[in-house]
Each structure stands twice: as structure tokens, then as C-alpha cells.
Design an enzyme around this catalytic site. Structure first.
Site, PDB file in Angstrom:
ATOM      1  N   LYS A  11       0.847  -1.207   0.000  1.00 51.80           N
ATOM      2  CA  LYS A  11       0.000   0.000   0.000  1.00 51.80           C
ATOM      3  C   LYS A  11       0.874   1.247   0.000  1.00 51.80           C
ATOM      4  O   LYS A  11       0.466   2.311   0.459  1.00 51.80           O
ATOM      5  CB  LYS A  11      -0.935   0.012   1.218  1.00 51.80           C
ATOM      6  CG  LYS A  11      -1.965  -1.116   1.233  1.00 51.80           C
ATOM      7  CD  LYS A  11      -3.058  -0.900   0.206  1.00 51.80           C
ATOM      8  CE  LYS A  11      -4.124  -1.998   0.301  1.00 51.80           C
ATOM      9  NZ  LYS A  11      -5.112  -1.912  -0.798  1.00 51.80           N
ATOM     10  N   ARG A  12       2.088   1.084  -0.496  1.00 49.99           N
ATOM     11  CA  ARG A  12       3.037   2.205  -0.637  1.00 49.99           C
ATOM     12  C   ARG A  12       3.269   2.914   0.704  1.00 49.99           C
ATOM     13  O   ARG A  12       3.404   4.132   0.776  1.00 49.99           O
ATOM     14  CB  ARG A  12       2.564   3.210  -1.699  1.00 49.99           C
ATOM     15  CG  ARG A  12       2.183   2.602  -3.054  1.00 49.99           C
ATOM     16  CD  ARG A  12       3.236   1.627  -3.585  1.00 49.99           C
ATOM     17  NE  ARG A  12       2.917   1.133  -4.928  1.00 49.99           N
ATOM     18  CZ  ARG A  12       2.652  -0.146  -5.209  1.00 49.99           C
ATOM     19  NH1 ARG A  12       2.669  -1.082  -4.257  1.00 49.99           N
ATOM     20  NH2 ARG A  12       2.400  -0.511  -6.448  1.00 49.99           N
ATOM     21  N   LEU A  52      -1.465   9.632   4.203  1.00 51.73           N
ATOM     22  CA  LEU A  52      -2.622   9.092   4.937  1.00 51.73           C
ATOM     23  C   LEU A  52      -3.263   7.942   4.167  1.00 51.73           C
ATOM     24  O   LEU A  52      -3.428   8.029   2.943  1.00 51.73           O
ATOM     25  CB  LEU A  52      -3.648  10.232   5.087  1.00 51.73           C
ATOM     26  CG  LEU A  52      -5.026   9.864   5.623  1.00 51.73           C
ATOM     27  CD1 LEU A  52      -4.943   9.473   7.087  1.00 51.73           C
ATOM     28  CD2 LEU A  52      -5.981  11.036   5.436  1.00 51.73           C
ATOM     29  N   LEU A  59      -6.031   6.654   2.702  1.00 47.82           N
ATOM     30  CA  LEU A  59      -7.286   7.319   2.324  1.00 47.82           C
ATOM     31  C   LEU A  59      -8.503   6.432   2.584  1.00 47.82           C
ATOM     32  O   LEU A  59      -9.608   6.944   2.758  1.00 47.82           O
ATOM     33  CB  LEU A  59      -7.217   7.747   0.856  1.00 47.82           C
ATOM     34  CG  LEU A  59      -6.181   8.848   0.562  1.00 47.82           C
ATOM     35  CD1 LEU A  59      -5.949   9.001  -0.943  1.00 47.82           C
ATOM     36  CD2 LEU A  59      -6.626  10.184   1.160  1.00 47.82           C
ATOM     37  N   GLY A  98       0.626  12.990   4.126  1.00 44.40           N
ATOM     38  CA  GLY A  98       1.026  12.632   5.490  1.00 44.40           C
ATOM     39  C   GLY A  98       2.435  12.061   5.561  1.00 44.40           C
ATOM     40  O   GLY A  98       3.077  12.116   6.619  1.00 44.40           O
ATOM     41  N   GLU A 151       4.435  15.010   6.024  1.00 40.75           N
ATOM     42  CA  GLU A 151       4.205  15.493   7.401  1.00 40.75           C
ATOM     43  C   GLU A 151       5.041  14.679   8.391  1.00 40.75           C
ATOM     44  O   GLU A 151       5.653  15.234   9.313  1.00 40.75           O
ATOM     45  CB  GLU A 151       2.722  15.404   7.747  1.00 40.75           C
ATOM     46  CG  GLU A 151       1.868  16.340   6.897  1.00 40.75           C
ATOM     47  CD  GLU A 151       0.411  16.319   7.319  1.00 40.75           C
ATOM     48  OE1 GLU A 151      -0.039  17.291   7.939  1.00 40.75           O
ATOM     49  OE2 GLU A 151      -0.280  15.325   7.023  1.00 40.75           O
ATOM     50  N   GLU A 200      -3.294  17.071  -0.895  1.00 44.25           N
ATOM     51  CA  GLU A 200      -4.528  17.242  -0.118  1.00 44.25           C
ATOM     52  C   GLU A 200      -5.570  18.057  -0.884  1.00 44.25           C
ATOM     53  O   GLU A 200      -6.750  17.737  -0.873  1.00 44.25           O
ATOM     54  CB  GLU A 200      -4.225  17.927   1.226  1.00 44.25           C
ATOM     55  CG  GLU A 200      -3.634  17.010   2.279  1.00 44.25           C
ATOM     56  CD  GLU A 200      -2.130  16.792   2.156  1.00 44.25           C
ATOM     57  OE1 GLU A 200      -1.539  17.199   1.138  1.00 44.25           O
ATOM     58  OE2 GLU A 200      -1.549  16.193   3.077  1.00 44.25           O
ATOM     59  N   GLY A 236      -3.330  17.305   7.984  1.00 46.74           N
ATOM     60  CA  GLY A 236      -3.946  16.921   9.257  1.00 46.74           C
ATOM     61  C   GLY A 236      -2.969  16.202  10.158  1.00 46.74           C
ATOM     62  O   GLY A 236      -3.342  15.668  11.200  1.00 46.74           O
TER      63      GLY A 236
HETATM   64  C1  1HE Z   1      -3.190   3.747  -1.018  1.00 44.24           C
HETATM   65  C2  1HE Z   1      -2.602   5.007  -0.882  1.00 44.24           C
HETATM   66  C3  1HE Z   1      -3.117   5.876   0.108  1.00 44.24           C
HETATM   67  C4  1HE Z   1      -1.581   3.958  -2.453  1.00 44.24           C
HETATM   68  N1  1HE Z   1      -4.151   5.442   0.858  1.00 44.24           N
HETATM   69  N2  1HE Z   1      -4.209   3.361  -0.253  1.00 44.24           N
HETATM   70  N3  1HE Z   1      -1.989  10.446  -0.592  1.00 44.24           N
HETATM   71  C5  1HE Z   1      -2.154  10.479  -1.931  1.00 44.24           C
HETATM   72  O1  1HE Z   1      -3.051  11.109  -2.453  1.00 44.24           O
HETATM   73  C6  1HE Z   1      -1.209   9.619  -2.724  1.00 44.24           C
HETATM   74  C7  1HE Z   1      -1.974   8.451  -3.309  1.00 44.24           C
HETATM   75  N4  1HE Z   1      -1.092   7.474  -3.903  1.00 44.24           N
HETATM   76  C8  1HE Z   1      -0.515   7.608  -5.141  1.00 44.24           C
HETATM   77  O2  1HE Z   1      -0.614   8.656  -5.772  1.00 44.24           O
HETATM   78  C9  1HE Z   1       0.223   6.431  -5.694  1.00 44.24           C
HETATM   79  O3  1HE Z   1      -0.188   5.273  -4.962  1.00 44.24           O
HETATM   80  C10 1HE Z   1       1.775   6.533  -5.599  1.00 44.24           C
HETATM   81  C11 1HE Z   1       2.278   7.603  -6.579  1.00 44.24           C
HETATM   82  C12 1HE Z   1       2.245   6.881  -4.183  1.00 44.24           C
HETATM   83  C13 1HE Z   1       2.400   5.168  -5.958  1.00 44.24           C
HETATM   84  O4  1HE Z   1       1.891   4.729  -7.228  1.00 44.24           O
HETATM   85  P1  1HE Z   1       1.989   3.192  -7.619  1.00 44.24           P
HETATM   86  O5  1HE Z   1       1.560   3.087  -9.066  1.00 44.24           O
HETATM   87  O6  1HE Z   1       3.324   2.670  -7.264  1.00 44.24           O
HETATM   88  O7  1HE Z   1       0.940   2.411  -6.662  1.00 44.24           O
HETATM   89  P2  1HE Z   1      -0.671   2.318  -6.756  1.00 44.24           P
HETATM   90  O8  1HE Z   1      -1.040   1.288  -7.777  1.00 44.24           O
HETATM   91  O9  1HE Z   1      -1.288   3.654  -6.917  1.00 44.24           O
HETATM   92  O10 1HE Z   1      -1.040   1.813  -5.286  1.00 44.24           O
HETATM   93  C14 1HE Z   1      -0.772   0.490  -4.844  1.00 44.24           C
HETATM   94  C15 1HE Z   1      -1.807   0.155  -3.784  1.00 44.24           C
HETATM   95  O11 1HE Z   1      -1.648   1.052  -2.676  1.00 44.24           O
HETATM   96  C16 1HE Z   1      -3.227   0.380  -4.277  1.00 44.24           C
HETATM   97  O12 1HE Z   1      -4.052  -0.545  -3.598  1.00 44.24           O
HETATM   98  P3  1HE Z   1      -4.559  -1.909  -4.324  1.00 44.24           P
HETATM   99  O13 1HE Z   1      -5.378  -2.593  -3.283  1.00 44.24           O
HETATM  100  O14 1HE Z   1      -5.334  -1.473  -5.534  1.00 44.24           O
HETATM  101  O15 1HE Z   1      -3.312  -2.663  -4.700  1.00 44.24           O
HETATM  102  C17 1HE Z   1      -3.562   1.769  -3.791  1.00 44.24           C
HETATM  103  O16 1HE Z   1      -4.944   1.995  -3.633  1.00 44.24           O
HETATM  104  C18 1HE Z   1      -2.857   1.786  -2.445  1.00 44.24           C
HETATM  105  N5  1HE Z   1      -2.538   3.128  -2.000  1.00 44.24           N
HETATM  106  N6  1HE Z   1      -1.614   5.112  -1.791  1.00 44.24           N
HETATM  107  C19 1HE Z   1      -4.662   4.214   0.656  1.00 44.24           C
HETATM  108  N7  1HE Z   1      -2.604   7.081   0.334  1.00 44.24           N
HETATM  109  C20 1HE Z   1      -3.104  13.375   8.202  1.00 44.24           C
HETATM  110  S1  1HE Z   1      -3.686  14.174   6.862  1.00 44.24           S
HETATM  111  C21 1HE Z   1      -2.680  13.734   5.520  1.00 44.24           C
HETATM  112  C22 1HE Z   1      -3.433  13.856   4.260  1.00 44.24           C
HETATM  113  C23 1HE Z   1      -2.777  13.099   3.159  1.00 44.24           C
HETATM  114  O17 1HE Z   1      -1.837  12.369   3.327  1.00 44.24           O
HETATM  115  S2  1HE Z   1      -3.489  13.363   1.619  1.00 44.24           S
HETATM  116  C24 1HE Z   1      -2.446  12.506   0.531  1.00 44.24           C
HETATM  117  C25 1HE Z   1      -2.858  11.071   0.356  1.00 44.24           C
END
Ligand code: 1HE
Length: 263
Positions: free
Chosen positions: A30-31, A69, A71, A114, A117, A137, A145
Site C-alpha cells: 500500500k506504498r 494518509l 485514504l 502525510g 508530514e 490534499e 492533518g
Molecule cells: C493507497 C494510498 C493511500 C496507495 N491510501 N491506499 N496520498 C495520496 O493522495 C497519494 C496516493 N497514492 C498515489 O498517488 C500512488 O499510490 C503513488 C504515486 C504513491 C504510488 O503509485 P503506484 O503506481 O506505485 O501504486 P498504486 O497502484 O497507486 O497503489 C498500490 C496500492 O496502494 C493500491 O491498492 P490496491 O489494493 O489497488 O493494490 C492503492 O490503492 C494503495 N494506495 N496510496 C490508501 N494514500 C493526516 S492528513 C494527511 C493527508 C494526506 O496524506 S493526503 C495525501 C494522500
């Protein structure tokens, strides 16, 4: 001593090698998305560090440091639950930032939301060239957050944080180094070697100096000048008074200690 502990569910692993602990975010499928369970294990890992550990290194397994985070944990949560979640993160990150042990991060791949963060709560950041920093975000319809409004803003300023959040600007490792998100940039795969070199230097400081750097310096930065100067003078007096400091100062005066050199 080389000790390896894996907590239940293995979301975080701990390896202790003498004075240096390596703590790894271990959810690569889940990265290294930061679920509440992962945050709790991270806090417990820091809480449980043996007293012999003087420095910790935090890295991430797989191709990314952290996707931020989890999500999936907020898609159904209420505003009240959201506040509780933020406070749980604040609690964990504050314990790390104001703890006993200086922490070096080795960053690679995504260091976003996060994940950034979390990285900003550590004391030294080494970025491999693959690292990139983002605050998606705004795109996700949410807000910082995990303390980033305070910590990341202190690192790179309010204007840069606003721009990254508004536009989705992703900052690469070299730019991140230039603007203050990372202290060092290394070639891919060489971050840990750099972190170990830095860890050995940090471990050779006195415990009292490292305590003052972690706990007094950030407070002084937030105090009005007159209070900050008083706090500094008290901390300086306490450190200077220790027998360890006296021995180190005398070692220099008697030409037994290394001189400062550019490294
Ligand atoms: C996740 C998450 C996650 C991956 N929450 N499940 N963060 C983001 O908006 C970043 C979201 N993630 C991405 O943009 C990409 O995953 C990456 C660029 C980091 C990596 O890409 P990649 O192609 O290597 O991986 P993927 O195919 O997107 O993800 C692999 C799996 O991890 C997949 O799940 P699967 O069950 O389909 O295999 C994704 O859904 C899962 N995954 N990132 C949940 N973030 C305290 S407040 C803080 C607020 C924030 O952090 S907002 C930013 C959130």
C-alpha cells in the site's frame, strides 16, 4: 549487539545495531500508506527503543517512503473522528520530534501528504534522487492533518506550502534539497549509507547536547527574543557544567581532540 524485532502485523520493523536503530515502514503493498495501526506501531516502536540506542534511522520498504494518509480510513469518517485522528498523529509525531533520540529519515520515491508530514517531524532528512515531495490534499478535497501546516511551513515557508497545495506542484529531490525539505541528496540506494555516517556523528555527541538540540532549540525559536535568550543561557549553563563537556573542552585545549574540518 544486532537485534531484530518485528511487531505484530509487521507494519513497522525495528533493527537495533549497537547505538543505532533502523525503523522501517513496512507496508509496501500500500506504498506505506499511513493507517492508524501503522501510526500506533510507529509510536510504540519509538516508545520501546532500548536505552542503549542513541540515534534512529527511519526508512520505507518498497519503491516509496510513504503515500501519506491511508485514504481508505477517512472515506467514511465523520468530522469529529477526523479531529481525533489528527490528534493521534500529533501525539505520535510530537513524541518523535521531542524525544530522546535524534532521528534521520532516508527518503525515496513518494514522500507525499502525510508522508511528508511525518518526514518533517524527523531531525535530519536524506533524500535519494528518486524522492519526490507533494501535498495532494487539495486535489483530494482535504487538508493537512498530521501537523504539516506547522512543521512543513517552518521548513519551507507558508508561501511554498500554499503553492504546492493549490497547484499540486510535485517537488523533486534536488529542488527539495534547495528549498529545505532535505538536508542531503544521494544517488539511488545510497541514502542509508549516508544516514549511517550521520548517525555515528550524532551518536558521538553528548546526550545532554542532543537533548538541548531536540528539546530546547525548537522552543526557543517560538519564544519572544528576551525569553529565548534566557532559555538559551540556562541550557548553555547546564551543558557547560557537565563533566563530559569539561573533558571535551579540555581535550581540545590540550590538543587531544579533532579540529573542525569541512566534510
Ligand atoms: C493507497 C494510498 C493511500 C496507495 N491510501 N491506499 N496520498 C495520496 O493522495 C497519494 C496516493 N497514492 C498515489 O498517488 C500512488 O499510490 C503513488 C504515486 C504513491 C504510488 O503509485 P503506484 O503506481 O506505485 O501504486 P498504486 O497502484 O497507486 O497503489 C498500490 C496500492 O496502494 C493500491 O491498492 P490496491 O489494493 O489497488 O493494490 C492503492 O490503492 C494503495 N494506495 N496510496 C490508501 N494514500 C493526516 S492528513 C494527511 C493527508 C494526506 O496524506 S493526503 C495525501 C494522500
Amino acid at each position: 549487539m544486532n537485534e531484530h524485532n518485528t511487531l505484530a502485523e509487521s507494519l513497522v520493523t525495528l533493527t537495533v545495531n549497537g547505538e543505532i536503530a533502523t525503523i522501517t515502514l513496512n507496508r509496501p503493498e500500500k506504498r506505506n500508506a499511513l493507517s492508524m495501526a501503522l501510526i500506533n506501531q510507529l509510536r510504540e516502536t519509538f516508545d520501546g527503543l532500548p536505552s542503549t540506542v542513541k540515534v534512529a534511522i527511519v526508512n520505507g520498504s518498497g519503491d516509496h517512503f510513504s503515500a501519506g494518509l491511508d485514504l481508505s480510513e477517512i472515506s467514511e469518517s465523520s468530522s469529529a473522528e477526523g479531529i481525533q485522528q489528527s490528534f493521534a498523529w500529533y501525539n505520535a509525531f510530537s513524541k518523535i520530534q521531542f524525544g530522546r533520540v535524534p532521528v534521520i529519515a532516508v527518503l525515496h520515491g513518494a514522500v507525499v501528504g502525510g508522508g511528508l508530514e511525518l518526514a518533517s517531524a524527523f531531525h535530519v532528512r536524506v533524500a535519494e534522487e528518486t524522492a519526490y515531495f507533494g501535498l495532494p490534499e487539495g486535489q483530494r478535497g482535504i487538508f493537512l492533518g498530521g501537523g504539516g501546516s506547522v512543521r512543513i511551513t517552518k521548513l519551507i515557508g507558508f508561501s511554498r506550502v500554499s503553492e504546492m497545495m493549490l497547484t499540486g506542484h510535485v517537488v523533486n529531490a534536488v529542488e527539495g534539497h534547495q528549498i529545505g525539505l532535505a538536508h542531503y541528496v544521494t544517488a539511488p540506494g545510497e541514502g542509508m549509507q549516508k544516514a549511517l555516517e550521520l548517525a555515528m556523528r550524532i551518536a558521538s555527541n553528548t546526550a545532554l547536547s542532543n537533548f538541548a538540540i531536540l528539546n530546547a532549540l525548537p522552543l526557543i525559536a517560538e519564544q519572544p527574543m528576551s525569553h529565548g535568550l534566557l532559555t538559551e543561557s540556562l541550557m548553555a549553563a547546564v551543558t557547560q557544567g557537565s563533566s563530559e563537556a569539561k573533558e571535551r573542552v579540555n581535550a581540545f585545549l590540550q590538543k587531544r581532540a579533532k579540529k573542525i574540518e569541512l566534510t
